[in-house]
Design an enzyme around this catalytic site. Structure first.
Site, short mmCIF file in Angstrom:
data_model
loop_
_atom_site.label_atom_id
_atom_site.label_comp_id
_atom_site.label_asym_id
_atom_site.label_seq_id
_atom_site.Cartn_x
_atom_site.Cartn_y
_atom_site.Cartn_z
N ASP A 136 -41.33 -39.83 1.12
CA ASP A 136 -42.38 -40.16 2.51
C ASP A 136 -42.50 -38.72 2.91
O ASP A 136 -41.69 -38.05 3.60
CB ASP A 136 -41.48 -41.00 3.47
CG ASP A 136 -42.49 -41.72 4.47
OD1 ASP A 136 -43.73 -41.07 4.28
OD2 ASP A 136 -41.83 -42.12 5.43
N PRO B 209 -32.59 -49.99 4.33
CA PRO B 209 -32.66 -48.61 5.04
C PRO B 209 -31.76 -47.69 4.27
O PRO B 209 -31.25 -46.58 4.63
CB PRO B 209 -31.80 -48.94 6.51
CG PRO B 209 -31.33 -50.51 6.26
CD PRO B 209 -32.04 -51.01 5.15
N GLY C 259 -46.27 -53.40 7.98
CA GLY C 259 -45.44 -52.54 8.78
C GLY C 259 -45.36 -53.22 10.17
O GLY C 259 -46.15 -52.65 11.09
N PHE C 260 -44.68 -54.14 10.62
CA PHE C 260 -44.59 -54.85 11.72
C PHE C 260 -44.39 -53.74 12.81
O PHE C 260 -45.02 -54.08 13.98
CB PHE C 260 -43.46 -55.99 11.79
CG PHE C 260 -43.36 -56.67 13.01
CD1 PHE C 260 -44.51 -57.50 13.47
CD2 PHE C 260 -42.43 -56.64 14.00
CE1 PHE C 260 -44.41 -58.06 14.71
CE2 PHE C 260 -42.44 -57.17 15.02
CZ PHE C 260 -43.37 -58.03 15.61
N LEU C 261 -43.78 -52.66 12.53
CA LEU C 261 -43.32 -51.86 13.89
C LEU C 261 -44.72 -50.96 14.22
O LEU C 261 -45.15 -51.22 15.41
CB LEU C 261 -42.25 -50.95 13.45
CG LEU C 261 -40.80 -51.59 13.25
CD1 LEU C 261 -39.88 -50.63 12.84
CD2 LEU C 261 -40.23 -52.08 14.54
N ASP C 262 -45.25 -50.50 13.27
CA ASP C 262 -46.39 -49.58 13.40
C ASP C 262 -47.75 -50.65 14.02
O ASP C 262 -48.34 -50.31 14.85
CB ASP C 262 -47.03 -48.71 12.35
CG ASP C 262 -46.51 -47.39 12.41
OD1 ASP C 262 -47.04 -46.74 13.42
OD2 ASP C 262 -46.09 -46.97 11.30
N GLU D 258 -50.91 -51.66 8.33
CA GLU D 258 -50.27 -51.49 9.62
C GLU D 258 -51.01 -51.39 10.66
O GLU D 258 -50.48 -50.92 11.95
CB GLU D 258 -49.23 -50.38 9.28
CG GLU D 258 -49.55 -49.12 9.11
CD GLU D 258 -48.80 -48.23 8.40
OE1 GLU D 258 -47.64 -48.30 8.45
OE2 GLU D 258 -49.28 -47.08 8.12
N ASP E 237 -37.84 -44.41 13.56
CA ASP E 237 -38.91 -43.49 13.01
C ASP E 237 -40.05 -43.37 13.84
O ASP E 237 -40.20 -43.94 15.20
CB ASP E 237 -39.31 -43.89 11.84
CG ASP E 237 -40.13 -45.27 11.33
OD1 ASP E 237 -40.37 -45.86 12.67
OD2 ASP E 237 -39.95 -46.10 10.50
N VAL F 106 -37.18 -46.06 1.22
CA VAL F 106 -38.20 -45.30 2.01
C VAL F 106 -37.24 -43.79 2.54
O VAL F 106 -36.38 -44.23 3.31
CB VAL F 106 -39.02 -45.49 3.09
CG1 VAL F 106 -40.11 -44.64 3.43
CG2 VAL F 106 -39.61 -46.90 2.77
N ARG G 81 -25.34 -33.39 -7.98
CA ARG G 81 -25.75 -34.52 -7.76
C ARG G 81 -27.15 -34.48 -8.78
O ARG G 81 -27.76 -33.64 -8.40
CB ARG G 81 -25.99 -35.04 -6.36
CG ARG G 81 -26.67 -36.71 -6.37
CD ARG G 81 -26.54 -37.17 -5.27
NE ARG G 81 -25.18 -37.40 -4.86
CZ ARG G 81 -24.75 -38.06 -3.55
NH1 ARG G 81 -25.52 -38.05 -2.61
NH2 ARG G 81 -23.52 -38.11 -3.41
N ARG H 44 -45.61 -41.23 -0.42
CA ARG H 44 -46.37 -41.80 0.91
C ARG H 44 -47.26 -40.50 1.51
O ARG H 44 -46.34 -39.67 1.86
CB ARG H 44 -45.66 -42.48 1.91
CG ARG H 44 -46.60 -42.60 3.18
CD ARG H 44 -45.95 -44.01 4.03
NE ARG H 44 -45.10 -43.64 4.74
CZ ARG H 44 -44.16 -44.44 5.66
NH1 ARG H 44 -44.89 -45.73 6.01
NH2 ARG H 44 -43.15 -44.30 6.25
N GLU I 4 -44.80 -38.81 5.44
CA GLU I 4 -45.36 -39.16 6.52
C GLU I 4 -43.90 -39.22 7.60
O GLU I 4 -44.25 -38.42 8.74
CB GLU I 4 -45.81 -40.46 6.76
CG GLU I 4 -46.35 -40.89 8.11
CD GLU I 4 -46.78 -42.07 8.24
OE1 GLU I 4 -47.81 -42.42 9.02
OE2 GLU I 4 -46.14 -43.38 7.72
#
Length: 692
Positions: A254, A501, A420-423, A395, A593, A114, A290, A318, A256
């Site tokens: 992303d 990550p 999305g365990f964090l959200d 989430e 984030d 992401v 690149r 997203r 968001e």
């Protein structure tokens, strides 16, 4: 601003971007913008009504908790949530009918990256992360003892890799990959031969061998396949020079977690998205250009024909949540700002994206809105029915509590569900804010419902045949040993993708899909006897045992949350970096984030509300943690100190913008919805840019 008609004004930059696409395709920009006017008029009011419904439900829940005496049993909480329509049961026996999804989503399994949409270098890194050197990934990771250096470390990497290959591609007579000295390809007989040091040929599992690449008669690489993922052995002088794993099969560009509401960031994000879609995006990095990796060819052993080998990852996009509003310097319709989601979904569809990850949806009705929005976009842009597909980010508490109903709404176009365990943790704390003081922050991963939450997502998604099932991010950027252990749990938990990550981390993650089992086969076996999660398990509140907490424990947990907020706010507010690796309280790097900021802000507010800490204690933590964040970033030339005379002397109206943003999300909750930090972080970002 350019006046397209009496109904719509757009910035010159947005007009120029859309007009260029239209010229390339024989379209008229004015007609495209009129479609956007119609789309806005059709969906803005419904979007606003659903946002108001979020508030109404939360008000009922808050009132319910306030009217009770003491802790309320989970069964009683769930009954109330069912009564008001927050929990909604639906038939989970209906099968998803999505067709035509890319092989990278099903049947393939693999890591997913992401990346913020406005950072060209990061987007290109992700696009090219389909293949990762296992040698390089291991060499730079803590999987190899960090005390081991240079030649000894190189030897450890080769040894570890040989052990990895031994587990998945077997030679006869228990010969190890470490015993193999060379490879010879007999082109006439289409046979690959491995040889030991004594020149003795060794047979291996030819079912895993799919192809080779040649330069003349010389073999340059060997292609293996295991559990649907390819492994490329780079060969030089007939010996293995590197082992390359197919890693990040997909990546999410992303909008968001990028700071793209500001006009200049939005245009850069759209430019990057167009470049990726058309395959011509490039940038300069340390004097080198690149670009997106081009596909290559290999000789298929089975058919003796050339086949294409994909070298870049499949791009998903997203969009932002329904609560976000597009900047009026970008676009207005009928004199008003419009939902940013409508703008982004329309423009990304116009560019050519078909896989849209939909975040921050609260329940079935909001999924229904997204489905109708994309159906209308398909019609306006002349696309086939169901051309645009959506991935449901599971989430939010209400979405999880209505998951089967949500999937049913999107059954013709859904391509994944992803936890999305964090959200979700932020959503949980906000929903249950008035139930009582929550457990200490450092205990939440073990105290909360993570297992039941992710199992619930897997159960419902498998039962309804959702093409892809994902799991969330591993945030400890440097801890690859921990990542591999975590991804083992995800694979055994039957998720067929998960977030990593970095590209290097994706290479480590890829090993899990080889070592710990064939996820698709395990899913099929599990489908035969799916046992549903008890809905009450999803709402079990981990109350803090205040009397058992020492003052030091309280301060430690408060400091951890405040420090994380400040460390994240500085690059976000001043530099527009919405997702970044920052140093946590201990100094170790951690991916932060807006989801982690959401949790920490909700946690501090919860402890304030229930008297675990008071305002003075939080302000003292703000000052001390600002000093620590400054100290941790003293060697960063782009960093600007948070501590100034105003902060040290408690002049809270004069503090710097990053500190102000954190202060507001903690002390001014009336301006927040669902504990999202954007209502304070975005204005702080704009003010900081103006001041500069």
């Amino acid at each position: 601003m350019k006046k397209i008609s009496k109904s719509i004004n757009v910035s010159n930059e947005l007009y120029g971007f859309v007009n260029k696409i239209c010229q390339e395709r024989g379209l008229k920009a004015e007609n495209i913008f009129e479609c956007l006017v119609k789309l806005t008029r059709e969906f803005s009011a419904v979007n606003n009504e659903l946002l108001e419904k979020r508030d109404e439900l939360q008000e009922q829940i808050d009132l319910f908790f306030k009217e009770q005496q003491g802790y309320i049993p989970t069964s009683k909480v769930v009954s109330k949530l069912e009564e008001i329509g927050f929990v909604e049961n639906s038939d989970s026996n209906n099968n998803v009918s999505s067709v035509g999804v890319a092989e990278e989503l099903n049947p393939m399994t693999g890591s997913q990256l992401v990346v913020p949409a406005d950072k060209v270098n990061m987007v290109l890194n992700a696009a090219n992360a389909r293949w990762q050197s296992l040698y390089s990934s291991l060499y730079t990771s803590n999987i190899i003892d960090e005390k081991t250096e240079d030649k000894e470390r190189e030897a450890e990497v080769v040894s570890y890799t040989s052990g990895f290959l031994d587990k998945i591609v077997k030679f006869e007579n228990n010969t190890s990959w470490s015993d193999i000295e060379s490879f010879v390809y007999d082109k006439t007989n289409n046979v690959l031969v491995a040889k030991k040091s004594n020149d003795e040929p060794v047979k291996f599992n030819t079912d895993k061998l799919i192809g080779v690449t040649l330069e003349g008669e010389q073999i340059t690489s060997i292609l293996l396949e295991n559990n649907g993922l390819k492994i490329e052995l780079l060969i030089g002088e007939n010996k293995i020079k590197d082992v390359i794993l197919e890693s990040a099969i997909t990546y999410i560009i992303d909008l968001e977690d990028a700071s793209v509401s500001a006009p200049e960031n939005k245009y850069e994000a759209y430019r990057i998205l167009k470049g990726i879609h058309e395959g011509d995006l490039q940038c300069e990095v340390r004097g080198k250009t690149r670009k997106i990796n081009q596909d290559t060819k290999y000789l298929c052993i089975k058919t003796k024909q050339e086949k294409t080998l994909k070298r870049s990852s499949l791009a998903l996009v997203r969009d932002v949540g329904s609560h976000m509003i597009a900047d009026k310097d970008i676009i207005t319709v009928d004199g008003n700002a419009i939902p940013e989601k409508i703008l982004d979904c329309f423009i990304t569809s116009l560019i050519g994206y078909r896989y849209h990850v939909a975040p921050k949806m609260h329940g079935r009705e909001e999924v229904e809105l997204n489905v109708k929005l994309f159906d209308r976009i398909n019609q306006m842009l002349g696309l086939p029915e169901n051309a645009n597909k959506i991935g449901i980010m599971n989430e939010e508490m209400r979405t999880n509590a209505q998951l089967a109903a949500c999937i049913n709404e999107a059954k013709d176009i859904i391509f994944f569900t992803n936890t999305g365990f964090l959200d979700y943790t932020g959503s949980f704390i906000d929903l249950m804010m008035h139930q009582g003081a929550i457990a200490p922050y450092r205990q939440l991963p073990s105290k909360l419902y993570k297992t039941s939450y992710e199992l619930h997502n897997v159960n419902i998604s498998l039962k309804m045949n959702v093409p892809q099932i994902g799991a969330g991010m591993w945030a400890a950027i440097k801890d690859m040993k921990g990542l591999l252990k975590s991804k083992e749990q995800q694979v055994k938990g039957l998720t067929d993708t998960g977030w990593s990550p970095s590209p290097m981390a994706a290479g480590i993650h890829a090993m899990a899909f080889h070592i710990f089992g064939n996820v698709r086969q395990m899913q099929e076996e599990y489908r035969k006897n799916i046992k549903q999660v008890n809905i009450e398990d999803l709402f079990d509140f981990p109350a803090a045992k205040i009397d058992e907490l020492s003052r030091d424990e309280i301060i430690e947990n408060l400091d951890f949350a405040v420090h994380g907020l400040l460390a994240y706010a500085e690059p976000w507010v001043r530099r527009g970096i919405g997702c970044s690796g920052v140093k946590e309280l201990s100094g170790d790097p951690l991916m932060e984030d807006r989801a982690t900021a959401r949790i920490k802000a909700a946690f501090v507010r919860n402890w304030l509300l229930h008297g675990v800490v008071n305002e003075d204690t939080v302000k003292d933590s703000l000052i001390r943690m600002a000093k620590l964040v400054d100290e941790q970033n003293s060697d960063d030339k782009e960093y600007k100190a948070l501590v100034d005379d105003a902060l040290l002397n408690n002049r809270w109206n004069d503090i710097q913008e990053p500190v102000r943003a954190v202060y507001d999300v903690v002390f001014n909750p009336d301006g927040l919805k669902a504990s999202y930090v954007e209502p304070y972080f975005y204005p702080a970002n704009r003010r900081a840019n103006l001041n500069n």
